[in-house]
Design an enzyme around this catalytic site. Sequence first.
Site, short mmCIF file in Angstrom:
data_model
loop_
_atom_site.label_atom_id
_atom_site.label_comp_id
_atom_site.label_asym_id
_atom_site.label_seq_id
_atom_site.Cartn_x
_atom_site.Cartn_y
_atom_site.Cartn_z
N SER A 53 0.80 -1.22 0.00
CA SER A 53 0.00 0.00 0.00
C SER A 53 0.83 1.27 0.00
CB SER A 53 -0.94 0.02 1.22
OG SER A 53 -0.21 -0.12 2.42
N ASP A 69 -4.37 7.42 7.95
CA ASP A 69 -5.47 6.58 8.42
C ASP A 69 -5.05 5.56 9.48
OD1 ASP A 69 -3.90 4.96 6.90
OD2 ASP A 69 -5.45 4.37 5.46
N HIS A 102 -1.11 4.46 6.85
CA HIS A 102 -0.42 5.08 5.72
C HIS A 102 -0.12 6.55 5.98
CE1 HIS A 102 -3.18 1.84 4.27
NE2 HIS A 102 -2.02 1.39 3.82
#
Length: 407
Positions: free
Chosen positions: A64, A371, A374
């Site tokens: 991610s 969040d 990240h």
Amino acid sequence: MALCDRRKPWVSQWLQLEVVAGRGRIVECILLSQLELHSMLNLIPLPASSDSCHFPAIFNFGDSNSDTGGLSAAFGAAPPPYGESFFGKPVGRYSDGRLIVDFIASSLGLPFLSAYLNSIGTNFSHGANFATAGSTIRQPYATLSQSGFSPISMDVQTWEFSQFKSRSQALIQQGLFKDQLPKEEYFSQALYTIDIGQNDLTESYFRNWTTDEVKSAIPDILDKFVLAIQSIYSEGGRYFWIHNTGPFGCLPYVLDRLTLKAPEVDRFGCGAPFNYVAQLFNQKLNQTLSRLRKDLPLGVFTYVDIFSVKRELLSHPHQHGFELPLVACCGHGGKYNYNMNIGCGSTVTRNGKEVIVGKACQNPSKRIIWDGVHYTDAANKWIFQQIVDGKFSDPPVPLRLACKTKA
């Protein structure tokens, strides 16, 4: 330089920086704040050099930290307010805006990478992104719904890349999609960016492994990493820009879910055992790249110390224009504004109406963590600005010279 020596190491590193492009060296201790000096240096444009590498494309592999839409395309889109700060809407990135790979592409004069798994509105003429959020180097132990980790592990990503290369060239030979697919020579000229490994470590902790057990898995993780690199190399990949793993012991999703004893929390509030394992992984990764340089002599491997840059930002946020380093900007409740069951963008139904409870903070540009997992657009931009000129690379080459073994 006596006065410089008394200042903090991070400042001293800036002050003693050798400035390239014919501007000489900074030889005096300039009494500027870190942010003032950082801004001053970034306002000086770096002239294009005939020695710069020409990267016509980027092929990215990872998780991610560099996923530009893979997981969203395959398993459901990230909801608002993801993407809000830069794109104004969700675009498949797990941030409020751009990722480091976006800044890399822009700095090389290339468009943002389309995710390989995204079939709508994509253009692969200058590369493709095989990363998906939740990806690991080793194959995951359970399904996505069971574990939260992507089934698109690094070996799968390299299989996708191999398919992409062969099928794209077959289509071009048929005269199809020439404007949307990379030219054959791009595969040997491209920059191959890689940012993966953090999930292999956190996955093990989430399975209740001890730190010693996680450490014992590192050799096998890196063996699988080597196989993936060899696969890319066999397809013509030559120039590799490889990020090490960050200080995940400072991330809310780790601090919230894993139990720490008081002595295991460092003075910045981070989990010391987790960051120790990250550093051990990084040390072994760098050693692995040293061996790959010998085994794959046509390859150029640049190791980028993302850990040190992120650690500095999380440890001294105010010095760099940020605040609340361990608190998520977008989330719901708790010490870290993180709840694994009520994530960023989550909604609940009240009186028949859908209400967002996973809300974003008022000023994401001042926050580091988006969040709980990240980084924000602003943090990613700051991190990129530290690594682009090679100060945190081994060998110490800037991004624009990553086709060379030395600057």
